[in-house]
Design a protein around this motif. Structure first.
Motif, PDB file in Angstrom:
ATOM      1  N   VAL A  30       7.750  -4.693   5.571  1.00 39.02           N
ATOM      2  CA  VAL A  30       7.893  -3.329   6.018  1.00 39.02           C
ATOM      3  C   VAL A  30       7.390  -1.802   6.288  1.00 39.02           C
ATOM      4  O   VAL A  30       6.104  -1.584   5.293  1.00 39.02           O
ATOM      5  N   THR A  31       7.272  -0.936   7.011  1.00 47.46           N
ATOM      6  CA  THR A  31       6.393   0.153   7.090  1.00 47.46           C
ATOM      7  C   THR A  31       7.169   1.175   7.562  1.00 47.46           C
ATOM      8  O   THR A  31       8.076   1.059   7.717  1.00 47.46           O
ATOM      9  N   LEU A  32       6.655   2.549   6.384  1.00 52.34           N
ATOM     10  CA  LEU A  32       7.412   3.768   5.926  1.00 52.34           C
ATOM     11  C   LEU A  32       6.403   4.693   6.918  1.00 52.34           C
ATOM     12  O   LEU A  32       5.525   5.274   6.086  1.00 52.34           O
ATOM     13  N   LYS A  33       5.706   5.060   7.895  1.00 51.43           N
ATOM     14  CA  LYS A  33       4.808   5.293   8.179  1.00 51.43           C
ATOM     15  C   LYS A  33       4.733   7.144   7.469  1.00 51.43           C
ATOM     16  O   LYS A  33       3.630   7.289   7.054  1.00 51.43           O
ATOM     17  N   SER A  34       5.388   7.744   6.932  1.00 52.54           N
ATOM     18  CA  SER A  34       5.376   9.204   6.821  1.00 52.54           C
ATOM     19  C   SER A  34       6.546  10.007   6.843  1.00 52.54           C
ATOM     20  O   SER A  34       7.242  10.271   7.593  1.00 52.54           O
ATOM     21  N   HIS A  35       7.200  10.757   5.163  1.00 52.06           N
ATOM     22  CA  HIS A  35       8.014  11.528   5.331  1.00 52.06           C
ATOM     23  C   HIS A  35       9.061  10.806   5.079  1.00 52.06           C
ATOM     24  O   HIS A  35      10.322  11.787   6.076  1.00 52.06           O
ATOM     25  N   VAL A  36       9.706   9.416   5.328  1.00 55.95           N
ATOM     26  CA  VAL A  36      10.381   8.401   6.022  1.00 55.95           C
ATOM     27  C   VAL A  36      11.588   8.642   4.064  1.00 55.95           C
ATOM     28  O   VAL A  36      11.144   8.687   3.395  1.00 55.95           O
ATOM     29  N   VAL A  37      12.912   9.052   4.688  1.00 56.22           N
ATOM     30  CA  VAL A  37      13.678   9.529   3.294  1.00 56.22           C
ATOM     31  C   VAL A  37      14.611   7.584   3.402  1.00 56.22           C
ATOM     32  O   VAL A  37      15.636   7.627   4.444  1.00 56.22           O
ATOM     33  N   VAL A  38      14.850   6.984   2.162  1.00 58.94           N
ATOM     34  CA  VAL A  38      14.887   5.860   2.410  1.00 58.94           C
ATOM     35  C   VAL A  38      16.259   5.920   1.094  1.00 58.94           C
ATOM     36  O   VAL A  38      15.509   6.118  -0.040  1.00 58.94           O
ATOM     37  N   THR A  39      17.393   5.551   1.648  1.00 58.97           N
ATOM     38  CA  THR A  39      18.365   6.410   0.017  1.00 58.97           C
ATOM     39  C   THR A  39      19.661   5.185  -0.095  1.00 58.97           C
ATOM     40  O   THR A  39      19.939   4.434   0.738  1.00 58.97           O
ATOM     41  N   GLY A  40      20.213   5.157  -0.666  1.00 57.92           N
ATOM     42  CA  GLY A  40      21.543   4.452  -1.419  1.00 57.92           C
ATOM     43  C   GLY A  40      21.466   2.900  -1.015  1.00 57.92           C
ATOM     44  O   GLY A  40      20.144   2.511  -1.321  1.00 57.92           O
ATOM     45  N   GLN A  41      22.535   2.566  -1.243  1.00 54.59           N
ATOM     46  CA  GLN A  41      22.308   1.048  -1.201  1.00 54.59           C
ATOM     47  C   GLN A  41      21.617   0.705  -0.302  1.00 54.59           C
ATOM     48  O   GLN A  41      22.912   0.056   1.471  1.00 54.59           O
ATOM     49  N   PRO A  74       7.714   8.309  11.379  1.00 57.06           N
ATOM     50  CA  PRO A  74       8.313  10.182  10.129  1.00 57.06           C
ATOM     51  C   PRO A  74       9.944  11.034  10.781  1.00 57.06           C
ATOM     52  O   PRO A  74      10.050  10.546  11.847  1.00 57.06           O
ATOM     53  N   PHE A  75      10.163  11.093   9.417  1.00 59.97           N
ATOM     54  CA  PHE A  75      11.027  12.240   9.376  1.00 59.97           C
ATOM     55  C   PHE A  75      12.940  11.588   9.776  1.00 59.97           C
ATOM     56  O   PHE A  75      13.964  11.974  10.196  1.00 59.97           O
ATOM     57  N   ALA A  76      12.530   9.641   9.809  1.00 56.36           N
ATOM     58  CA  ALA A  76      13.656   9.371   9.733  1.00 56.36           C
ATOM     59  C   ALA A  76      14.599   9.605   8.722  1.00 56.36           C
ATOM     60  O   ALA A  76      13.667   9.852   7.447  1.00 56.36           O
ATOM     61  N   VAL A  77      15.623   9.652   9.017  1.00 54.89           N
ATOM     62  CA  VAL A  77      16.665   9.372   6.974  1.00 54.89           C
ATOM     63  C   VAL A  77      17.717   8.372   6.976  1.00 54.89           C
ATOM     64  O   VAL A  77      19.165   8.352   7.727  1.00 54.89           O
ATOM     65  N   ILE A  78      17.763   7.666   6.584  1.00 56.36           N
ATOM     66  CA  ILE A  78      17.721   6.046   6.227  1.00 56.36           C
ATOM     67  C   ILE A  78      19.033   5.568   5.267  1.00 56.36           C
ATOM     68  O   ILE A  78      18.517   5.933   4.430  1.00 56.36           O
ATOM     69  N   GLY A  79      20.486   5.589   5.299  1.00 56.92           N
ATOM     70  CA  GLY A  79      21.284   4.967   3.995  1.00 56.92           C
ATOM     71  C   GLY A  79      22.309   6.221   3.082  1.00 56.92           C
ATOM     72  O   GLY A  79      22.114   6.019   2.453  1.00 56.92           O
ATOM     73  N   HIS A 105       0.990  -1.238   0.003  1.00 62.38           N
ATOM     74  CA  HIS A 105      -0.136  -0.043   0.084  1.00 62.38           C
ATOM     75  C   HIS A 105       0.934   1.098  -0.269  1.00 62.38           C
ATOM     76  O   HIS A 105       1.634   1.455   1.138  1.00 62.38           O
ATOM     77  N   ILE A 106       1.067   1.824  -1.063  1.00 61.33           N
ATOM     78  CA  ILE A 106       1.464   3.633  -1.660  1.00 61.33           C
ATOM     79  C   ILE A 106       1.208   4.889  -1.399  1.00 61.33           C
ATOM     80  O   ILE A 106      -0.250   5.036  -2.282  1.00 61.33           O
ATOM     81  N   HIS A 107       1.127   5.574  -0.322  1.00 59.12           N
ATOM     82  CA  HIS A 107       0.171   6.865  -1.102  1.00 59.12           C
ATOM     83  C   HIS A 107       1.234   7.542  -1.863  1.00 59.12           C
ATOM     84  O   HIS A 107       2.189   6.948  -2.031  1.00 59.12           O
ATOM     85  N   PRO A 108      -0.685   8.279  -3.043  1.00 61.64           N
ATOM     86  CA  PRO A 108       0.070   8.754  -4.037  1.00 61.64           C
ATOM     87  C   PRO A 108       1.138  10.387  -3.982  1.00 61.64           C
ATOM     88  O   PRO A 108       1.968  10.263  -5.172  1.00 61.64           O
ATOM     89  N   SER A 109       1.345  10.472  -2.576  1.00 57.80           N
ATOM     90  CA  SER A 109       2.272  11.699  -2.724  1.00 57.80           C
ATOM     91  C   SER A 109       3.701  10.955  -2.273  1.00 57.80           C
ATOM     92  O   SER A 109       4.540  12.010  -2.590  1.00 57.80           O
ATOM     93  N   ALA A 110       4.125   9.636  -2.358  1.00 59.59           N
ATOM     94  CA  ALA A 110       5.661   8.812  -1.961  1.00 59.59           C
ATOM     95  C   ALA A 110       6.350   8.779  -3.346  1.00 59.59           C
ATOM     96  O   ALA A 110       5.535   8.813  -4.200  1.00 59.59           O
ATOM     97  N   VAL A 111       7.394   9.299  -3.296  1.00 62.82           N
ATOM     98  CA  VAL A 111       7.780   8.966  -4.307  1.00 62.82           C
ATOM     99  C   VAL A 111       8.919   7.679  -4.172  1.00 62.82           C
ATOM    100  O   VAL A 111       9.841   7.941  -3.884  1.00 62.82           O
ATOM    101  N   ILE A 112       8.938   6.880  -5.227  1.00 63.99           N
ATOM    102  CA  ILE A 112       9.473   5.809  -5.398  1.00 63.99           C
ATOM    103  C   ILE A 112      10.319   5.512  -6.588  1.00 63.99           C
ATOM    104  O   ILE A 112       9.443   5.358  -7.789  1.00 63.99           O
TER     105      ILE A 112
END
Length: 261
Positions: free
Chosen positions: A39-50, A61-66, A4-11
């Motif tokens: 896996v659950t990303l609540k909102s405003h989460v950034v997951v980047t890199g490898q 919210p607002f965690a920055v991972i990777g 389930h992916i919110h329409p405002s999420a950028v993947i």
């Protein structure tokens, strides 16, 4: 089940999203990210890199991972962050990828709790069931073994090892290695005993706790240097818990030890 992916999420193209994932509003997932099932990303989460995040982990919210390491030696080499299963990563937590000089991988185990504002730096190796309390920070290359608790507003110096089952009190700076099951407190991190409460909660036998207390006294007051006491203790003990402490002390390290008073 589907994700389930919110329409405002950028993947971004290339990201791998596992079955049953929940991705909330305004999350941003990079092209080299792998999310395991559920896996659950609540909102405003950034997951980047490898970055890989294991099954059942929840990121608030607002965690920055990777993101890239906070290391001036980093020159853009391809490095990774691997997070295990069923972790709880709370608001504003940051976890960085590794560096080439540190092995290339920052690794977090299973079933951890990383409270609001915590930081896990490049090349750290974090075990299972670790708890980092609010605004605590692990510097680069730290090794945090299973079942460790790091108190709020505490910092762990780069290259420090903290042995299994140890506990670090709040507002403490840890600059040297901590033996398994150690209790560390005071602003400049003093080894003040054993984590007896943690041992009892885990159901460790009274005989082993008694052996560990005797071992601690020998390390504190025996003859010879700290290392000589540890070697002698290893020759004499029949307790697996005491032997674990001995093996930790005699293992490879880039730091000295917090020693008993």
């Amino acid at each position: 089940m589907t994700s389930h992916i919110h329409p405002s999420a950028v993947i971004e193209d290339g990201a791998q999203i596992g079955i049953g994932c929940e991705i909330g509003p305004f999350c941003h997932i990079g092209p080299n990210v792998v999310l395991g099932p559920d896996v659950t990303l609540k909102s405003h989460v950034v997951v980047t890199g490898q970055t890989e995040i294991g099954e059942g982990t929840v990121v608030f919210p607002f965690a920055v991972i990777g993101e890239i390491p906070q290391d001036l030696k980093f020159k853009g080499e391809e490095t990774r962050l691997v997070i295990g299963k069923r972790n709880r990563i709370r608001e504003h937590v940051t976890m960085n990828a590794g560096t080439e000089g540190g092995g290339g991988v920052t690794r977090v185990g299973d079933d951890g709790l990383f409270m609001a504002g915590c930081h896990v730096a490049h090349d750290a190796q974090v075990g299972d069931r670790v708890i980092l309390v609010n605004n605590s920070a692990l510097a680069g290359h730290c090794v945090i073994e299973d079942d460790v608790i790091v108190g709020g507003l505490s910092g762990v110096h780069q290259w420090v090892r903290i042995g299994r089952g140890a506990i670090i009190g709040a507002v403490t700076m840890v600059t040297n290695d901590v033996i398994p099951y150690g209790l560390v407190q005071a602003p400049r991190g003093e080894l003040d005993g054993l984590n007896l409460v943690g041992l009892k909660r885990r159901g460790v036998a009274r005989s082993d706790i008694t052996a560990m207390r005797a071992a601690f006294q020998m390390l504190a007051q025996g003859e010879g240097s700290f290392m000589e006491r540890a070697k002698r203790l290893g020759d004499e003990t029949e307790s697996a818990y005491v032997q674990e402490i001995v093996d930790f002390i005699l293992g490879d390290s880039d730091r000295s030890f917090l020693t008993p008073k």
